[in-house]
Design a protein around this motif. Structure first.
Motif, PDB file in Angstrom:
ATOM      1  N   ASN A 168      -5.947   5.003   7.403  1.00 42.83           N
ATOM      2  CA  ASN A 168      -4.931   5.320   6.393  1.00 42.83           C
ATOM      3  C   ASN A 168      -5.443   4.999   4.994  1.00 42.83           C
ATOM      4  OD1 ASN A 168      -3.066   6.216   8.250  1.00 42.83           O
ATOM      5  ND2 ASN A 168      -2.086   4.222   8.446  1.00 42.83           N
ATOM      6  N   LEU A 214       2.419   1.541  -2.490  1.00 44.76           N
ATOM      7  CA  LEU A 214       3.144   2.226  -1.409  1.00 44.76           C
ATOM      8  C   LEU A 214       2.481   2.001  -0.070  1.00 44.76           C
ATOM      9  CD1 LEU A 214       4.088   5.630  -3.080  1.00 44.76           C
ATOM     10  CD2 LEU A 214       5.600   3.716  -2.519  1.00 44.76           C
ATOM     11  N   SER A 247       3.095  -1.632   1.050  1.00 45.54           N
ATOM     12  CA  SER A 247       4.473  -1.987   1.388  1.00 45.54           C
ATOM     13  C   SER A 247       4.958  -1.384   2.699  1.00 45.54           C
ATOM     14  CB  SER A 247       5.414  -1.560   0.253  1.00 45.54           C
ATOM     15  OG  SER A 247       5.441  -0.153   0.140  1.00 45.54           O
ATOM     16  N   GLU A 248       4.195  -0.440   3.265  1.00 43.43           N
ATOM     17  CA  GLU A 248       4.628   0.188   4.535  1.00 43.43           C
ATOM     18  C   GLU A 248       4.609  -0.804   5.664  1.00 43.43           C
ATOM     19  OE1 GLU A 248       2.415   3.680   5.427  1.00 43.43           O
ATOM     20  OE2 GLU A 248       3.312   4.795   3.796  1.00 43.43           O
ATOM     21  N   ILE A 298      -2.201  -2.015   8.044  1.00 46.02           N
ATOM     22  CA  ILE A 298      -2.091  -0.726   7.358  1.00 46.02           C
ATOM     23  C   ILE A 298      -2.898   0.338   8.095  1.00 46.02           C
ATOM     24  CG2 ILE A 298      -2.656   0.503   5.222  1.00 46.02           C
ATOM     25  CD1 ILE A 298      -2.214  -2.241   3.790  1.00 46.02           C
TER      26      ILE A 298
END
Length: 146
Positions: free
Chosen positions: A91, A142, A145-146, A87
């Protein structure tokens, strides 16, 4: 809920122990007020950094748990670390900063609504408590799940 509580306790046991050790190392426990005041500032900086780092891992661990429904997956530190790398730590930190700012703004707005007797407090509790929890967890989902 109990399983998420267990996951949180497991991930925060280490920072609690490290924080207590730092308190002893910097002389904040068992020292006079003059020595304790200076050492608490140093201790607080280290403690905040350690809790933020482990908090990031706990958030991702809870996301892993939400997907797999397995405490084992959530407590698999290697896989959680791999997810954090995937991730991106920046971020995650950026997400946490943006969410914090939005929740502070929402809290300030709702503090005006809380002035209304009885119903204002009920509205604030429902919106701030429920919405904040859903908003943050949706955002974590969200990001994961990226």
């Amino acid at each position: 809920g109990i399983k998420v509580l267990i996951i949180g306790l497991v991930y925060f046991i280490i920072p609690i122990i490290i924080t207590l050790v730092l308190l002893f190392m910097f002389g904040a426990i068992g020292a006079g007020l003059d020595k304790m005041a200076g050492s608490l500032g140093i201790w607080a900086v280290f403690a905040v950094i350690i809790f933020i780092i482990f908090g990031i891992f706990a958030i991702i661990a809870e996301a892993r748990f939400a997907i797999s429904r397995s405490i084992g997956d959530a407590l698999s530190i290697g896989e959680v670390f791999a997810d954090v790398k995937r991730i991106g730590i920046l971020n995650i930190i950026l997400f946490l900063i943006v969410v914090s700012i939005l929740l502070i703004v929402l809290a300030l707005i709702l503090s005006v609504v809380a002035i209304i007797p009885v119903i204002g407090i009920v509205i604030v509790d429902l919106i701030l408590g429920g919405f904040a929890l859903l908003f943050v967890n949706y955002g974590v989902g969200l990001i994961y799940s990226e």
